[in-house]
Design a protein around this motif. Structure first.
Motif, PDB file in Angstrom:
ATOM      1  N   ASP A  37       0.830  -1.197   0.000  1.00  0.00           N
ATOM      2  CA  ASP A  37       0.000   0.000   0.000  1.00  0.00           C
ATOM      3  C   ASP A  37       0.869   1.253   0.000  1.00  0.00           C
ATOM      4  OD1 ASP A  37      -2.279  -1.491  -0.027  1.00  0.00           O
ATOM      5  OD2 ASP A  37      -2.704  -1.280   2.112  1.00  0.00           O
ATOM      6  N   ARG A  38       1.896   1.253   0.821  1.00  0.00           N
ATOM      7  CA  ARG A  38       2.787   2.417   0.886  1.00  0.00           C
ATOM      8  C   ARG A  38       3.483   2.627  -0.452  1.00  0.00           C
ATOM      9  NH1 ARG A  38       3.908   0.459   6.122  1.00  0.00           N
ATOM     10  NH2 ARG A  38       5.834  -0.540   5.401  1.00  0.00           N
ATOM     11  N   GLU A  39       3.891   1.519  -1.087  1.00  0.00           N
ATOM     12  CA  GLU A  39       4.562   1.632  -2.375  1.00  0.00           C
ATOM     13  C   GLU A  39       3.622   2.207  -3.436  1.00  0.00           C
ATOM     14  OE1 GLU A  39       5.871  -2.323  -3.056  1.00  0.00           O
ATOM     15  OE2 GLU A  39       7.714  -2.102  -1.862  1.00  0.00           O
ATOM     16  N   ARG A  40       2.358   1.757  -3.432  1.00  0.00           N
ATOM     17  CA  ARG A  40       1.388   2.281  -4.390  1.00  0.00           C
ATOM     18  C   ARG A  40       1.105   3.761  -4.100  1.00  0.00           C
ATOM     19  NH1 ARG A  40      -1.118  -2.901  -3.933  1.00  0.00           N
ATOM     20  NH2 ARG A  40      -2.495  -2.144  -2.276  1.00  0.00           N
ATOM     21  N   ALA A  41       0.982   4.085  -2.823  1.00  0.00           N
ATOM     22  CA  ALA A  41       0.712   5.480  -2.456  1.00  0.00           C
ATOM     23  C   ALA A  41       1.865   6.383  -2.886  1.00  0.00           C
ATOM     24  CB  ALA A  41       0.490   5.592  -0.955  1.00  0.00           C
ATOM     25  N   ASP A  42       3.100   5.917  -2.671  1.00  0.00           N
ATOM     26  CA  ASP A  42       4.263   6.706  -3.069  1.00  0.00           C
ATOM     27  C   ASP A  42       4.290   6.891  -4.579  1.00  0.00           C
ATOM     28  OD1 ASP A  42       5.084   6.951  -0.472  1.00  0.00           O
ATOM     29  OD2 ASP A  42       6.533   5.300  -0.563  1.00  0.00           O
ATOM     30  N   GLU A  43       3.926   5.842  -5.317  1.00  0.00           N
ATOM     31  CA  GLU A  43       3.942   5.924  -6.776  1.00  0.00           C
ATOM     32  C   GLU A  43       2.925   6.935  -7.280  1.00  0.00           C
ATOM     33  OE1 GLU A  43       4.195   2.683 -10.255  1.00  0.00           O
ATOM     34  OE2 GLU A  43       2.350   2.571  -9.085  1.00  0.00           O
ATOM     35  N   LEU A  72       1.403  12.419  -9.355  1.00  0.00           N
ATOM     36  CA  LEU A  72       0.563  13.603  -9.273  1.00  0.00           C
ATOM     37  C   LEU A  72       1.328  14.856  -8.884  1.00  0.00           C
ATOM     38  CD1 LEU A  72      -2.719  12.196  -7.759  1.00  0.00           C
ATOM     39  CD2 LEU A  72      -2.101  12.584 -10.126  1.00  0.00           C
ATOM     40  N   ALA A  73       2.604  14.685  -8.540  1.00  0.00           N
ATOM     41  CA  ALA A  73       3.421  15.857  -8.227  1.00  0.00           C
ATOM     42  C   ALA A  73       3.563  16.769  -9.439  1.00  0.00           C
ATOM     43  CB  ALA A  73       4.804  15.421  -7.731  1.00  0.00           C
ATOM     44  N   GLY A  74       3.320  16.211 -10.641  1.00  0.00           N
ATOM     45  CA  GLY A  74       3.430  17.006 -11.848  1.00  0.00           C
ATOM     46  C   GLY A  74       2.224  17.877 -12.137  1.00  0.00           C
ATOM     47  N   LYS A  91      -5.308  12.899 -18.646  1.00  0.00           N
ATOM     48  CA  LYS A  91      -4.407  12.594 -19.755  1.00  0.00           C
ATOM     49  C   LYS A  91      -2.956  12.726 -19.319  1.00  0.00           C
ATOM     50  CE  LYS A  91      -3.643  13.783 -24.622  1.00  0.00           C
ATOM     51  NZ  LYS A  91      -4.072  14.670 -25.739  1.00  0.00           N
ATOM     52  N   GLN A  92      -2.672  13.746 -18.538  1.00  0.00           N
ATOM     53  CA  GLN A  92      -1.312  13.949 -18.053  1.00  0.00           C
ATOM     54  C   GLN A  92      -0.888  12.816 -17.131  1.00  0.00           C
ATOM     55  OE1 GLN A  92      -0.733  17.764 -16.236  1.00  0.00           O
ATOM     56  NE2 GLN A  92       1.421  17.393 -15.747  1.00  0.00           N
ATOM     57  N   LEU A  93      -1.787  12.365 -16.278  1.00  0.00           N
ATOM     58  CA  LEU A  93      -1.479  11.275 -15.362  1.00  0.00           C
ATOM     59  C   LEU A  93      -1.201   9.981 -16.120  1.00  0.00           C
ATOM     60  CD1 LEU A  93      -4.044  11.839 -12.478  1.00  0.00           C
ATOM     61  CD2 LEU A  93      -1.573  12.170 -12.403  1.00  0.00           C
ATOM     62  N   VAL A  94      -1.977   9.712 -17.163  1.00  0.00           N
ATOM     63  CA  VAL A  94      -1.759   8.519 -17.970  1.00  0.00           C
ATOM     64  C   VAL A  94      -0.370   8.565 -18.619  1.00  0.00           C
ATOM     65  CG1 VAL A  94      -2.472   7.268 -20.043  1.00  0.00           C
ATOM     66  CG2 VAL A  94      -4.188   8.061 -18.413  1.00  0.00           C
ATOM     67  N   GLY A  95      -0.015   9.740 -19.150  1.00  0.00           N
ATOM     68  CA  GLY A  95       1.296   9.885 -19.767  1.00  0.00           C
ATOM     69  C   GLY A  95       2.425   9.675 -18.775  1.00  0.00           C
ATOM     70  N   LEU A  96       2.297  10.245 -17.597  1.00  0.00           N
ATOM     71  CA  LEU A  96       3.317  10.081 -16.563  1.00  0.00           C
ATOM     72  C   LEU A  96       3.409   8.633 -16.112  1.00  0.00           C
ATOM     73  CD1 LEU A  96       2.569  13.275 -14.439  1.00  0.00           C
ATOM     74  CD2 LEU A  96       4.599  12.866 -15.844  1.00  0.00           C
ATOM     75  N   TYR A  97       2.258   7.993 -16.001  1.00  0.00           N
ATOM     76  CA  TYR A  97       2.218   6.597 -15.568  1.00  0.00           C
ATOM     77  C   TYR A  97       2.963   5.712 -16.574  1.00  0.00           C
ATOM     78  CZ  TYR A  97       0.304   2.071 -14.151  1.00  0.00           C
ATOM     79  OH  TYR A  97       0.161   0.779 -13.754  1.00  0.00           O
ATOM     80  N   ARG A  98       2.733   5.962 -17.866  1.00  0.00           N
ATOM     81  CA  ARG A  98       3.399   5.172 -18.895  1.00  0.00           C
ATOM     82  C   ARG A  98       4.907   5.403 -18.889  1.00  0.00           C
ATOM     83  NH1 ARG A  98      -0.961   6.112 -23.815  1.00  0.00           N
ATOM     84  NH2 ARG A  98      -2.485   4.547 -23.106  1.00  0.00           N
TER      85      ARG A  98
END
Length: 201
Positions: free
Chosen positions: A127-133, A138-140, A182-189
């Motif tokens: 959970d902590r790892e997912r939260a950190d990710e 979202l920092a962007g 859209k920005q979150l998807v791009g960052l995630y990829r």
């Protein structure tokens, strides 16, 4: 010190009688307001302020001070819960800008990050790892875009209610929400694809 539970009802109509009593300076009635909204206000502050419990509690208390001092301006034609969240949202945005804090997590997957039940140590680590990710992704986002995401996916506000909270038109909220997703998807990829290639290699 305020106490907070996991969930509370925010969307039910709040009694106008209690609001009017608070306007008249009734501290007992104000305690009812705090009891009703403290969890949602705290959770909003907690998510927007880097999951710092102390900062979130300080912010929540400051929000309720603002509620107390500004309740005379409350328009009974508005939804009281949206008005309270608007104060909390703008307070957090101001705090983030002042401290240059880049944070907040929110997405449809976040119910997994903060489960209702007590997690095992292994689950807690995941959970902590997912939260950190999610937090790093979202920092962007800008402070306002983060607030829009929080209000949509955690507090379940409509586009119109979010617009009222952050001072934007309904159309602007829709546009910024689309852009933020859209920005979150791009960052995630960007984060996931290199990791996947590394594992495959």
């Amino acid at each position: 010190m305020l106490r907070y539970t996991r969930k509370e009802t925010m969307r039910q109509e709040f009694p106008l009688e209690i609001i009017n009593r608070v306007k008249d300076g009734d501290t007992a009635a104000f305690s009812v307001v705090v009891d009703r909204f403290q969890t949602s206000v705290y959770n909003l502050c907690y998510r927007m302020l880097s999951y710092n419990a102390r900062d979130a509690e300080d912010a929540a208390q400051e929000v309720f001070v603002k509620v107390w001092t500004n309740i005379g301006r409350f328009d009974a034609q508005r939804t009281f819960s949206t008005w309270v969240l608007s104060i909390a949202t703008n307070h957090c945005i101001d705090t983030i800008r002042k401290k240059r804090v880049a944070t907040v997590e929110i997405d449809e997957t976040m119910e997994e990050v903060i489960p209702d039940r007590i997690a095992t140590p292994k689950e807690a680590l995941n959970d902590r790892e997912r939260a950190d990710e999610v937090r790093s992704l979202l920092a962007g986002l800008t402070e306002v875009d983060r607030a829009i995401i929080v209000l949509r996916y955690w507090d379940d506000l409509s586009d119109r209610e979010i617009g009222t909270a952050v001072g934007l038109s309904e159309a602007a909220v829709k546009s910024r929400l689309f852009r933020a997703r859209k920005q979150l998807v791009g960052l995630y990829r960007q984060v996931r694809e290199p990791a996947a290639q590394e594992v495959a290699g």
